[in-house]
Design a protein around this motif. Structure first.
Motif, PDB file in Angstrom:
ATOM      1  N   LEU A 177      43.117  41.001  37.729  1.00 33.29           N
ATOM      2  CA  LEU A 177      42.732  42.230  37.244  1.00 33.29           C
ATOM      3  C   LEU A 177      41.431  42.259  36.826  1.00 33.29           C
ATOM      4  CD1 LEU A 177      45.840  42.524  35.400  1.00 33.29           C
ATOM      5  CD2 LEU A 177      45.306  43.760  37.536  1.00 33.29           C
ATOM      6  N   TRP A 178      40.943  41.223  35.934  1.00 35.54           N
ATOM      7  CA  TRP A 178      39.592  41.472  35.542  1.00 35.54           C
ATOM      8  C   TRP A 178      38.359  41.616  36.431  1.00 35.54           C
ATOM      9  CZ3 TRP A 178      36.904  36.797  32.349  1.00 35.54           C
ATOM     10  CH2 TRP A 178      35.932  37.160  31.752  1.00 35.54           C
ATOM     11  N   MET A 179      38.590  40.673  37.602  1.00 38.61           N
ATOM     12  CA  MET A 179      37.640  41.015  38.687  1.00 38.61           C
ATOM     13  C   MET A 179      37.659  42.262  39.515  1.00 38.61           C
ATOM     14  SD  MET A 179      35.803  38.059  38.645  1.00 38.61           S
ATOM     15  CE  MET A 179      35.855  37.973  36.764  1.00 38.61           C
ATOM     16  N   LEU A 188      15.391  42.682  38.441  1.00 38.69           N
ATOM     17  CA  LEU A 188      16.142  41.687  38.085  1.00 38.69           C
ATOM     18  C   LEU A 188      16.695  41.509  36.809  1.00 38.69           C
ATOM     19  CD1 LEU A 188      17.037  38.746  39.114  1.00 38.69           C
ATOM     20  CD2 LEU A 188      14.948  37.635  38.573  1.00 38.69           C
ATOM     21  N   PHE A 189      15.900  41.944  36.019  1.00 33.87           N
ATOM     22  CA  PHE A 189      16.264  42.131  34.526  1.00 33.87           C
ATOM     23  C   PHE A 189      17.629  42.979  34.394  1.00 33.87           C
ATOM     24  CE2 PHE A 189      16.736  44.513  30.578  1.00 33.87           C
ATOM     25  CZ  PHE A 189      16.639  43.243  29.556  1.00 33.87           C
ATOM     26  N   GLY A 190      17.408  44.213  35.194  1.00 24.83           N
ATOM     27  CA  GLY A 190      18.651  45.197  35.126  1.00 24.83           C
ATOM     28  C   GLY A 190      19.765  44.332  35.824  1.00 24.83           C
ATOM     29  N   PHE A 191      19.622  43.789  36.804  1.00 26.90           N
ATOM     30  CA  PHE A 191      20.671  43.212  37.539  1.00 26.90           C
ATOM     31  C   PHE A 191      21.538  42.251  36.667  1.00 26.90           C
ATOM     32  CE2 PHE A 191      22.275  39.902  40.659  1.00 26.90           C
ATOM     33  CZ  PHE A 191      22.969  40.827  41.727  1.00 26.90           C
ATOM     34  N   SER A 211      28.583  44.293  31.868  1.00 26.74           N
ATOM     35  CA  SER A 211      30.042  44.525  32.470  1.00 26.74           C
ATOM     36  C   SER A 211      30.898  43.620  32.568  1.00 26.74           C
ATOM     37  CB  SER A 211      29.586  45.293  33.841  1.00 26.74           C
ATOM     38  OG  SER A 211      29.118  44.173  34.797  1.00 26.74           O
ATOM     39  N   LEU A 212      30.644  42.332  32.771  1.00 26.44           N
ATOM     40  CA  LEU A 212      31.591  41.339  32.747  1.00 26.44           C
ATOM     41  C   LEU A 212      32.204  41.248  31.450  1.00 26.44           C
ATOM     42  CD1 LEU A 212      32.663  39.004  34.558  1.00 26.44           C
ATOM     43  CD2 LEU A 212      30.903  37.542  33.326  1.00 26.44           C
ATOM     44  N   TRP A 239      30.280  46.868  37.538  1.00 25.75           N
ATOM     45  CA  TRP A 239      28.872  46.355  37.972  1.00 25.75           C
ATOM     46  C   TRP A 239      28.111  47.174  38.799  1.00 25.75           C
ATOM     47  CZ3 TRP A 239      27.621  40.894  40.275  1.00 25.75           C
ATOM     48  CH2 TRP A 239      26.238  40.659  39.903  1.00 25.75           C
ATOM     49  N   PHE A 240      28.856  47.865  39.989  1.00 26.25           N
ATOM     50  CA  PHE A 240      28.084  48.866  40.674  1.00 26.25           C
ATOM     51  C   PHE A 240      27.698  50.078  39.920  1.00 26.25           C
ATOM     52  CE2 PHE A 240      30.834  46.658  44.226  1.00 26.25           C
ATOM     53  CZ  PHE A 240      29.876  45.924  44.387  1.00 26.25           C
ATOM     54  N   ILE A 241      28.374  50.182  39.061  1.00 21.01           N
ATOM     55  CA  ILE A 241      27.904  51.299  38.031  1.00 21.01           C
ATOM     56  C   ILE A 241      26.793  51.286  37.201  1.00 21.01           C
ATOM     57  CG2 ILE A 241      28.813  53.085  36.503  1.00 21.01           C
ATOM     58  CD1 ILE A 241      31.256  53.244  38.201  1.00 21.01           C
ATOM     59  N   ALA A 242      27.299  50.069  36.592  1.00 15.43           N
ATOM     60  CA  ALA A 242      26.353  49.645  35.329  1.00 15.43           C
ATOM     61  C   ALA A 242      24.931  49.128  35.784  1.00 15.43           C
ATOM     62  CB  ALA A 242      26.808  48.362  34.599  1.00 15.43           C
ATOM     63  N   PHE A 243      24.775  48.674  37.016  1.00 11.66           N
ATOM     64  CA  PHE A 243      23.422  48.257  37.457  1.00 11.66           C
ATOM     65  C   PHE A 243      22.210  49.508  37.728  1.00 11.66           C
ATOM     66  CE2 PHE A 243      20.661  46.855  41.549  1.00 11.66           C
ATOM     67  CZ  PHE A 243      19.660  46.116  40.670  1.00 11.66           C
TER      68      PHE A 243
END
Length: 79
Positions: free
Chosen positions: A40-42, A9-12, A19-20, A49-53
């Protein structure tokens, strides 16, 4: 939620915020603040985020070990 999920959960949450923020700054610098900024931001944030998590889940324990190596316990004071 069980405390056994605390690390995940912390990592999530950490990866979501980081990443945001980073994708927002990069999008703003590259595209400017106009009518398409939010889209564009989203579009940049979700793949980031899929890479950062999973990256946070792998890198966090390595970082903790490195900090442990770099920071030594204070020596006992001699009186």
């Amino acid at each position: 939620m069980s405390s056994r999920f605390a690390t995940i959960l912390f990592g999530f949450i950490l990866s979501a915020f980081m990443s945001l923020l980073v994708s927002g700054i990069a999008t703003l610098r590259n595209a400017g603040l106009d009518d398409t900024f939010l889209r564009l931001w989203m579009d940049a944030w979700l793949p980031s985020w899929f890479i950062a998590f999973p990256t946070v889940l792998v890198v966090a324990p390595l970082t903790r070990r490195l900090v442990g190596i770099l920071i030594s316990a204070p020596a006992a004071q001699v009186r």
